[in-house]
Scaffold this motif. Structure first.
Motif, PDB file in Angstrom:
ATOM      1  N   ALA A 123      -3.146 -41.196 -34.574  1.00  0.00           N
ATOM      2  CA  ALA A 123      -3.307 -41.331 -36.026  1.00  0.00           C
ATOM      3  C   ALA A 123      -3.508 -39.975 -36.695  1.00  0.00           C
ATOM      4  O   ALA A 123      -3.313 -39.838 -37.904  1.00  0.00           O
ATOM      5  CB  ALA A 123      -4.474 -42.252 -36.344  1.00  0.00           C
ATOM      6  N   GLU A 124      -3.890 -38.954 -35.923  1.00  0.00           N
ATOM      7  CA  GLU A 124      -4.114 -37.618 -36.475  1.00  0.00           C
ATOM      8  C   GLU A 124      -2.874 -36.738 -36.425  1.00  0.00           C
ATOM      9  O   GLU A 124      -2.855 -35.660 -37.011  1.00  0.00           O
ATOM     10  CB  GLU A 124      -5.230 -36.914 -35.703  1.00  0.00           C
ATOM     11  CG  GLU A 124      -6.585 -37.555 -35.842  1.00  0.00           C
ATOM     12  CD  GLU A 124      -7.651 -36.860 -35.021  1.00  0.00           C
ATOM     13  OE1 GLU A 124      -7.478 -35.660 -34.703  1.00  0.00           O
ATOM     14  OE2 GLU A 124      -8.650 -37.509 -34.692  1.00  0.00           O
TER      15      GLU A 124
ATOM     16  N   VAL B 161      -5.917 -32.097 -25.864  1.00  0.00           N
ATOM     17  CA  VAL B 161      -4.649 -32.771 -26.183  1.00  0.00           C
ATOM     18  C   VAL B 161      -4.107 -32.232 -27.506  1.00  0.00           C
ATOM     19  O   VAL B 161      -2.925 -31.879 -27.611  1.00  0.00           O
ATOM     20  CB  VAL B 161      -4.838 -34.304 -26.247  1.00  0.00           C
ATOM     21  CG1 VAL B 161      -3.577 -34.977 -26.766  1.00  0.00           C
ATOM     22  CG2 VAL B 161      -5.221 -34.857 -24.888  1.00  0.00           C
ATOM     23  N   LEU B 162      -4.967 -32.160 -28.520  1.00  0.00           N
ATOM     24  CA  LEU B 162      -4.532 -31.646 -29.825  1.00  0.00           C
ATOM     25  C   LEU B 162      -4.075 -30.196 -29.724  1.00  0.00           C
ATOM     26  O   LEU B 162      -3.052 -29.816 -30.295  1.00  0.00           O
ATOM     27  CB  LEU B 162      -5.645 -31.790 -30.851  1.00  0.00           C
ATOM     28  CG  LEU B 162      -5.964 -33.209 -31.307  1.00  0.00           C
ATOM     29  CD1 LEU B 162      -7.142 -33.210 -32.266  1.00  0.00           C
ATOM     30  CD2 LEU B 162      -4.768 -33.871 -31.940  1.00  0.00           C
TER      31      LEU B 162
ATOM     32  N   PRO C 280      -4.920 -30.471 -41.442  1.00  0.00           N
ATOM     33  CA  PRO C 280      -4.936 -29.136 -40.831  1.00  0.00           C
ATOM     34  C   PRO C 280      -6.356 -28.628 -40.612  1.00  0.00           C
ATOM     35  O   PRO C 280      -7.275 -28.947 -41.349  1.00  0.00           O
ATOM     36  CB  PRO C 280      -4.199 -28.257 -41.831  1.00  0.00           C
ATOM     37  CG  PRO C 280      -3.565 -29.164 -42.802  1.00  0.00           C
ATOM     38  CD  PRO C 280      -4.260 -30.472 -42.729  1.00  0.00           C
ATOM     39  N   ARG C 281      -6.488 -27.822 -39.592  1.00  0.00           N
ATOM     40  CA  ARG C 281      -7.782 -27.222 -39.280  1.00  0.00           C
ATOM     41  C   ARG C 281      -8.102 -26.137 -40.310  1.00  0.00           C
ATOM     42  O   ARG C 281      -7.210 -25.516 -40.877  1.00  0.00           O
ATOM     43  CB  ARG C 281      -7.744 -26.604 -37.890  1.00  0.00           C
ATOM     44  CG  ARG C 281      -7.493 -27.624 -36.813  1.00  0.00           C
ATOM     45  CD  ARG C 281      -7.269 -26.943 -35.484  1.00  0.00           C
ATOM     46  NE  ARG C 281      -7.059 -27.936 -34.446  1.00  0.00           N
ATOM     47  CZ  ARG C 281      -6.455 -27.690 -33.310  1.00  0.00           C
ATOM     48  NH1 ARG C 281      -5.992 -26.483 -33.051  1.00  0.00           N
ATOM     49  NH2 ARG C 281      -6.309 -28.632 -32.415  1.00  0.00           N
TER      50      ARG C 281
ATOM     51  N   LYS D  13      -5.514 -18.989 -42.456  1.00  0.00           N
ATOM     52  CA  LYS D  13      -4.236 -19.354 -43.083  1.00  0.00           C
ATOM     53  C   LYS D  13      -4.405 -20.506 -44.071  1.00  0.00           C
ATOM     54  O   LYS D  13      -3.839 -20.471 -45.164  1.00  0.00           O
ATOM     55  CB  LYS D  13      -3.223 -19.748 -42.014  1.00  0.00           C
ATOM     56  CG  LYS D  13      -2.744 -18.596 -41.179  1.00  0.00           C
ATOM     57  CD  LYS D  13      -1.770 -19.080 -40.133  1.00  0.00           C
ATOM     58  CE  LYS D  13      -1.380 -17.965 -39.203  1.00  0.00           C
ATOM     59  NZ  LYS D  13      -0.502 -18.435 -38.126  1.00  0.00           N
ATOM     60  N   THR D  14      -5.167 -21.521 -43.696  1.00  0.00           N
ATOM     61  CA  THR D  14      -5.314 -22.654 -44.606  1.00  0.00           C
ATOM     62  C   THR D  14      -6.165 -22.288 -45.812  1.00  0.00           C
ATOM     63  O   THR D  14      -5.921 -22.784 -46.911  1.00  0.00           O
ATOM     64  CB  THR D  14      -5.917 -23.881 -43.886  1.00  0.00           C
ATOM     65  OG1 THR D  14      -7.134 -23.508 -43.259  1.00  0.00           O
ATOM     66  CG2 THR D  14      -4.955 -24.449 -42.876  1.00  0.00           C
ATOM     67  N   VAL D  15      -7.152 -21.418 -45.622  1.00  0.00           N
ATOM     68  CA  VAL D  15      -7.961 -20.977 -46.757  1.00  0.00           C
ATOM     69  C   VAL D  15      -7.082 -20.190 -47.737  1.00  0.00           C
ATOM     70  O   VAL D  15      -7.165 -20.391 -48.945  1.00  0.00           O
ATOM     71  CB  VAL D  15      -9.163 -20.128 -46.285  1.00  0.00           C
ATOM     72  CG1 VAL D  15      -9.838 -19.425 -47.443  1.00  0.00           C
ATOM     73  CG2 VAL D  15     -10.166 -20.999 -45.545  1.00  0.00           C
ATOM     74  N   LEU D  16      -6.221 -19.329 -47.212  1.00  0.00           N
ATOM     75  CA  LEU D  16      -5.306 -18.587 -48.082  1.00  0.00           C
ATOM     76  C   LEU D  16      -4.317 -19.529 -48.772  1.00  0.00           C
ATOM     77  O   LEU D  16      -4.037 -19.388 -49.960  1.00  0.00           O
ATOM     78  CB  LEU D  16      -4.533 -17.540 -47.280  1.00  0.00           C
ATOM     79  CG  LEU D  16      -5.305 -16.284 -46.896  1.00  0.00           C
ATOM     80  CD1 LEU D  16      -4.467 -15.395 -45.984  1.00  0.00           C
ATOM     81  CD2 LEU D  16      -5.727 -15.515 -48.123  1.00  0.00           C
TER      82      LEU D  16
END
Length: 151
Positions: free
Chosen positions: A41-42, A81-82, A97-98, A102-105
């Motif tokens: 599901a993720e 696994v992830l 997303p973790r 990169k995600t903060v930017l």
């Protein structure tokens, strides 16, 4: 008659995601199967892109479901696994997303741009407020204005 048809249609549509996981994919151990379903599901289906692999009927989603179940059966933790799947398909495969640089930017840049634009508009408006907006009156215009104001 119409209500029955709508009810049947609604019941069929609510069961649609249940058809994604085939019976031959299900693990014998219910605890391991529950972990596999949670992990599935993720993960994003790379074909459908808006569905999890748990909900998708695409061949790639089936392959990923089998891979998740294989890794769980081999004794990997959920995180392992992830990490394995992310190492092969990239962060895009995660539906959530973790949090990293990169995600903060990615999520912070639009906010910073809006703030920079607001500050720029404020500075521009304040600089412009002190400046005169027109040219000085000519002697003829000044005389006409004085004549009109004296009346």
């Amino acid at each position: 008659m119409m209500q029955r048809l709508l009810l049947i249609l609604a019941l069929l549509l609510t069961a649609a995601p249940a058809f994604a996981v085939n019976p031959d994919e299900v693990l014998a151990d219910p605890a391991l199967e529950a972990r596999a379903r949670t992990l599935s599901a993720e993960l994003r289906c790379m074909v459908c892109q808006n569905q999890s692999i748990d909900d998708s009927n695409a061949e790639l989603a089936k392959d990923l479901r089998l891979l998740v179940r294989q890794r769980i059966s081999d004794g990997d933790t959920d995180e392992a696994v992830l990490n394995y799947i992310v190492s092969r398909y990239g962060e895009f495969v995660l539906l959530k997303p973790r949090l990293n640089v990169k995600t903060v930017l990615l999520w912070g840049t639009p906010v910073l741009l809006v703030l920079a634009g607001g500050v720029s508009l404020l500075v521009f408006a304040r600089r412009r407020a002190g400046r005169p907006t027109g040219s000085k009156l000519t002697a003829e215009e000044q005389a006409r204005l004085s004549e009109l104001l004296d009346k």
